[in-house]
Motif scaffolding. Structure first.
Motif, PDB file in Angstrom:
ATOM      1  N   ILE A 175      45.737  28.163  36.245  1.00  0.00           N
ATOM      2  CA  ILE A 175      44.443  28.397  36.892  1.00  0.00           C
ATOM      3  C   ILE A 175      44.273  29.897  37.054  1.00  0.00           C
ATOM      4  N   LYS A 176      43.263  30.453  36.401  1.00  0.00           N
ATOM      5  CA  LYS A 176      43.003  31.888  36.503  1.00  0.00           C
ATOM      6  C   LYS A 176      41.784  32.118  37.388  1.00  0.00           C
ATOM      7  N   ILE A 177      41.969  32.922  38.429  1.00  0.00           N
ATOM      8  CA  ILE A 177      40.890  33.190  39.376  1.00  0.00           C
ATOM      9  C   ILE A 177      40.244  34.533  39.038  1.00  0.00           C
ATOM     10  N   PRO A 178      38.950  34.564  38.831  1.00  0.00           N
ATOM     11  CA  PRO A 178      38.278  35.832  38.483  1.00  0.00           C
ATOM     12  C   PRO A 178      38.207  36.764  39.687  1.00  0.00           C
ATOM     13  N   PRO A 179      38.125  38.074  39.445  1.00  0.00           N
ATOM     14  CA  PRO A 179      38.001  39.023  40.558  1.00  0.00           C
ATOM     15  C   PRO A 179      36.641  38.911  41.230  1.00  0.00           C
ATOM     16  N   LEU A 180      36.530  39.447  42.422  1.00  0.00           N
ATOM     17  CA  LEU A 180      35.294  39.330  43.194  1.00  0.00           C
ATOM     18  C   LEU A 180      34.118  39.994  42.497  1.00  0.00           C
ATOM     19  N   ARG A 181      34.357  41.060  41.737  1.00  0.00           N
ATOM     20  CA  ARG A 181      33.247  41.743  41.061  1.00  0.00           C
ATOM     21  C   ARG A 181      32.628  40.875  39.972  1.00  0.00           C
ATOM     22  N   GLU A 182      33.307  39.791  39.578  1.00  0.00           N
ATOM     23  CA  GLU A 182      32.730  38.827  38.644  1.00  0.00           C
ATOM     24  C   GLU A 182      32.172  37.611  39.378  1.00  0.00           C
ATOM     25  N   ARG A 183      32.209  37.667  40.711  1.00  0.00           N
ATOM     26  CA  ARG A 183      31.701  36.559  41.541  1.00  0.00           C
ATOM     27  C   ARG A 183      30.780  37.133  42.607  1.00  0.00           C
ATOM     28  N   VAL A 184      29.914  38.062  42.186  1.00  0.00           N
ATOM     29  CA  VAL A 184      29.065  38.771  43.139  1.00  0.00           C
ATOM     30  C   VAL A 184      28.207  37.793  43.949  1.00  0.00           C
ATOM     31  N   ASP A 185      27.826  36.672  43.338  1.00  0.00           N
ATOM     32  CA  ASP A 185      26.985  35.709  44.039  1.00  0.00           C
ATOM     33  C   ASP A 185      27.703  35.027  45.197  1.00  0.00           C
ATOM     34  N   GLU A 186      29.016  35.215  45.319  1.00  0.00           N
ATOM     35  CA  GLU A 186      29.745  34.645  46.455  1.00  0.00           C
ATOM     36  C   GLU A 186      29.842  35.614  47.624  1.00  0.00           C
ATOM     37  N   ILE A 187      29.508  36.875  47.395  1.00  0.00           N
ATOM     38  CA  ILE A 187      29.673  37.888  48.445  1.00  0.00           C
ATOM     39  C   ILE A 187      28.861  37.563  49.703  1.00  0.00           C
ATOM     40  N   PRO A 188      27.568  37.163  49.595  1.00  0.00           N
ATOM     41  CA  PRO A 188      26.830  36.842  50.827  1.00  0.00           C
ATOM     42  C   PRO A 188      27.485  35.734  51.647  1.00  0.00           C
ATOM     43  N   TYR A 237      20.268  42.711  55.197  1.00  0.00           N
ATOM     44  CA  TYR A 237      20.256  42.674  53.734  1.00  0.00           C
ATOM     45  C   TYR A 237      20.772  43.967  53.125  1.00  0.00           C
ATOM     46  N   ASP A 238      20.583  45.094  53.817  1.00  0.00           N
ATOM     47  CA  ASP A 238      21.088  46.368  53.292  1.00  0.00           C
ATOM     48  C   ASP A 238      22.605  46.322  53.096  1.00  0.00           C
ATOM     49  N   VAL A 239      23.293  45.653  54.007  1.00  0.00           N
ATOM     50  CA  VAL A 239      24.754  45.522  53.884  1.00  0.00           C
ATOM     51  C   VAL A 239      25.103  44.679  52.664  1.00  0.00           C
ATOM     52  N   ILE A 240      24.405  43.569  52.496  1.00  0.00           N
ATOM     53  CA  ILE A 240      24.647  42.703  51.340  1.00  0.00           C
ATOM     54  C   ILE A 240      24.404  43.460  50.042  1.00  0.00           C
ATOM     55  N   ARG A 241      23.318  44.226  49.997  1.00  0.00           N
ATOM     56  CA  ARG A 241      22.982  44.979  48.777  1.00  0.00           C
ATOM     57  C   ARG A 241      24.071  46.004  48.456  1.00  0.00           C
ATOM     58  N   GLU A 242      24.585  46.670  49.481  1.00  0.00           N
ATOM     59  CA  GLU A 242      25.653  47.649  49.273  1.00  0.00           C
ATOM     60  C   GLU A 242      26.944  46.957  48.850  1.00  0.00           C
ATOM     61  N   PHE A 243      27.237  45.820  49.467  1.00  0.00           N
ATOM     62  CA  PHE A 243      28.431  45.051  49.108  1.00  0.00           C
ATOM     63  C   PHE A 243      28.367  44.591  47.648  1.00  0.00           C
ATOM     64  N   GLU A 244      27.183  44.151  47.212  1.00  0.00           N
ATOM     65  CA  GLU A 244      27.052  43.627  45.854  1.00  0.00           C
ATOM     66  C   GLU A 244      27.209  44.715  44.788  1.00  0.00           C
ATOM     67  N   SER A 245      27.039  45.974  45.168  1.00  0.00           N
ATOM     68  CA  SER A 245      27.191  47.065  44.206  1.00  0.00           C
ATOM     69  C   SER A 245      28.586  47.695  44.265  1.00  0.00           C
ATOM     70  N   HIS A 246      29.419  47.231  45.201  1.00  0.00           N
ATOM     71  CA  HIS A 246      30.764  47.798  45.354  1.00  0.00           C
ATOM     72  C   HIS A 246      31.718  47.172  44.338  1.00  0.00           C
ATOM     73  N   GLU A 247      32.783  47.892  43.981  1.00  0.00           N
ATOM     74  CA  GLU A 247      33.715  47.403  42.959  1.00  0.00           C
ATOM     75  C   GLU A 247      34.698  46.370  43.489  1.00  0.00           C
ATOM     76  N   TRP A 248      35.097  46.450  44.757  1.00  0.00           N
ATOM     77  CA  TRP A 248      36.020  45.517  45.383  1.00  0.00           C
ATOM     78  C   TRP A 248      37.329  45.386  44.593  1.00  0.00           C
ATOM     79  N   ARG A 249      38.015  46.526  44.445  1.00  0.00           N
ATOM     80  CA  ARG A 249      39.307  46.493  43.764  1.00  0.00           C
ATOM     81  C   ARG A 249      40.328  45.677  44.552  1.00  0.00           C
ATOM     82  N   GLY A 250      40.125  45.587  45.869  1.00  0.00           N
ATOM     83  CA  GLY A 250      41.011  44.758  46.692  1.00  0.00           C
ATOM     84  C   GLY A 250      40.513  43.340  46.830  1.00  0.00           C
ATOM     85  N   ASN A 251      39.380  43.029  46.164  1.00  0.00           N
ATOM     86  CA  ASN A 251      38.819  41.678  46.118  1.00  0.00           C
ATOM     87  C   ASN A 251      38.520  41.115  47.507  1.00  0.00           C
TER      88      ASN A 251
END
Length: 448
Positions: free
Chosen positions: A310-323, A345-359
């Motif tokens: 089972i391979k889990i994708p990183p968060l940057r490939e699951r942006v729709d789950e961030i909210p 919403y400003d927080v969500i917008r900023e979160f969705e553009s972040h790389e999230w290397r720590g997922n």
């Protein structure tokens, strides 16, 4: 003139050639153009390619009819301008009345309304997700709003009732243990016993063996006289989760393989075999096939663990789950710290553009920081750690040096470049610098 000054809208009057006759202070406020620049001057003098490409008064004179247009002023406002021609008895344009209305406030209200609607949709999606028929496959701890993750949990639900070994892969912080716990809970037999987890990278190799297999009394200096069972025995009947299995010492890999094949373990310093009835779930952030090719991981153990992958994708490939994840974490930390913080919403917008290397682990830590540090009911973009302004003591009278100003400018340039180019390599290319220099400066200014 008194009547003109009593108008909240900006008013300006020209003659039939475009020379300004009258104007009120509201026009100055709306446009940023002073009376000295206009009174007695022709509006043609103001036309320029930057902030006044055309004049509504000249258009009204030319077209001999009322003309309206949107205009962005030199002081940064958005206004709507209307020029209405007045005609003489011989049907010549004798004057033009120009009306300006500042639309910035209305535009800002419209933007806020759009943000509220988007935020409302996020909450509605979360509610719909909670009442989805697929929700029966999950539980209250898991948030799934992404098609890839839905397929992962669907696969996990099919695999869970069977005692096959599962290998979960993915970057650090993507939620590998969450999937492992789900496999345990969805097994009708194993779920009645313990789920035991160990991070193989967190324990020195010389201690990991005794942690896994236990040890007999007097097996080594400092050991308990009666011995101690290991995690295999603690998880007997349940599930043992071996996290970061790729970090395991090769010698210990051999003993692990023997235990998995024979379903028997022997404590360190003992000859007494202990039978096992256990389910093994392993996880790693490494590519084990590459580790096998490099000789750092046993090939036979790899195939023994990799029965189901089972391979889990990183968060940057699951942006729709961030909210949904953000809402879940806010609720969690509101309860923990007795707060009632809300999301914008400003927080969500900023979160969705972040790389999230720590997922997801990084997202969770960021939300916790915001809930604790923010002094407002609504969490705003300025509360995000990497956008949070540095606080200075109120009584600070430090002199601003040239080095301070250069550092501030450098930091702003890097922040803007980070938002636009995302990676340090692309930032380096855009700014004409070495990547190592960019990485060092990003670290210096705390820009993740």
């Amino acid at each position: 003139e008194e009547i003109l000054e009593g108008s909240f809208d900006g008013l300006l009057v020209t003659d039939g050639t475009g020379t300004v006759l009258l104007m009120n202070q509201s026009y100055v406020r709306n446009t940023g153009i002073t009376k000295a620049e206009l009174l007695g001057h022709n509006v043609r003098e103001l036309i320029n390619p930057v902030w006044m490409k055309n004049s509504v008064a000249l258009l009204a004179i030319e077209q001999r009819r009322p003309v309206s247009m949107w205009h962005s002023t030199r002081n940064g406002k958005d206004i709507i301008v209307t020029g209405t021609p007045l005609f003489s008895l011989d049907n010549q344009v004798k004057m033009v009345v120009v009306n300006t209305r500042d639309m910035s406030e209305i535009t800002a209200l419209q933007e806020e309304l759009q943000k509220m609607k988007k935020m409302e949709k996020i909450y509605q999606d979360q509610l719909r997700l909670g009442s989805s028929p697929d929700r029966d496959l999950l539980d209250g701890e898991i948030v799934v709003g992404n098609s890839k993750m839905q397929q992962i949990y669907l696969l996990a639900s099919k695999v869970a009732p069977f005692d096959v070994t599962v290998l979960i892969t993915g970057e650090s912080g993507v939620g590998k243990e969450m999937v492992a716990r789900y496999l345990h809970r969805m097994n009708p037999v194993r779920s009645k016993r313990d789920f035991v987890a160990i991070n193989c990278a967190a324990i020195p190799p010389n201690l990991l063996e005794s942690e896994l297999f236990g040890y007999a009394g007097g097996a080594f200096t400092g050991a308990h006289k009666v011995g101690k069972p290991g995690l295999f025995e603690a998880a007997n009947g349940g599930t043992l989760f071996l996290d970061e299995i790729g970090e395991m010492d090769p010698e210990l890999q051999t003993k692990l393989l023997r235990a998995l094949e024979a379903k028997v373990i022997t404590r360190v310093g003992s000859n007494h075999p202990v039978p096992l009835d256990i389910r093994i779930v392993a996880a790693t952030n490494k590519v084990l096939s590459e580790e096998v090719a490099a000789g750092r991981f046993r090939e036979d153990l790899y195939y023994r663990l990799n029965v189901v992958s089972i391979k889990i994708p990183p968060l940057r490939e699951r942006v729709d789950e961030i909210p949904a994840l953000t809402l879940r974490f806010i609720a969690q930390f509101n309860a923990k710290y007795h707060q009632d913080k809300k999301l914008t919403y400003d927080v969500i917008r900023e979160f969705e553009s972040h790389e999230w290397r720590g997922n997801i682990r990084e997202l969770k830590n960021v939300v916790e920081s915001m809930v604790v540090v923010s002094s407002h009911e609504y969490l705003e973009a300025k509360d995000i750690p990497w956008l949070r302004p540095a606080e200075k003591p109120e009584d600070s009278e430090e002199k601003v040096t040239l080095a301070d100003m250069m550092a501030t400018t450098e930091q702003e340039i890097l922040l803007n470049a980070k938002k636009k180019y995302k990676s340090s390599r692309k930032i380096a290319e855009a700014l004409g610098a070495e990547q190592s220099t960019i990485v060092r400066k990003l670290k210096k200014y705390g820009i993740n």
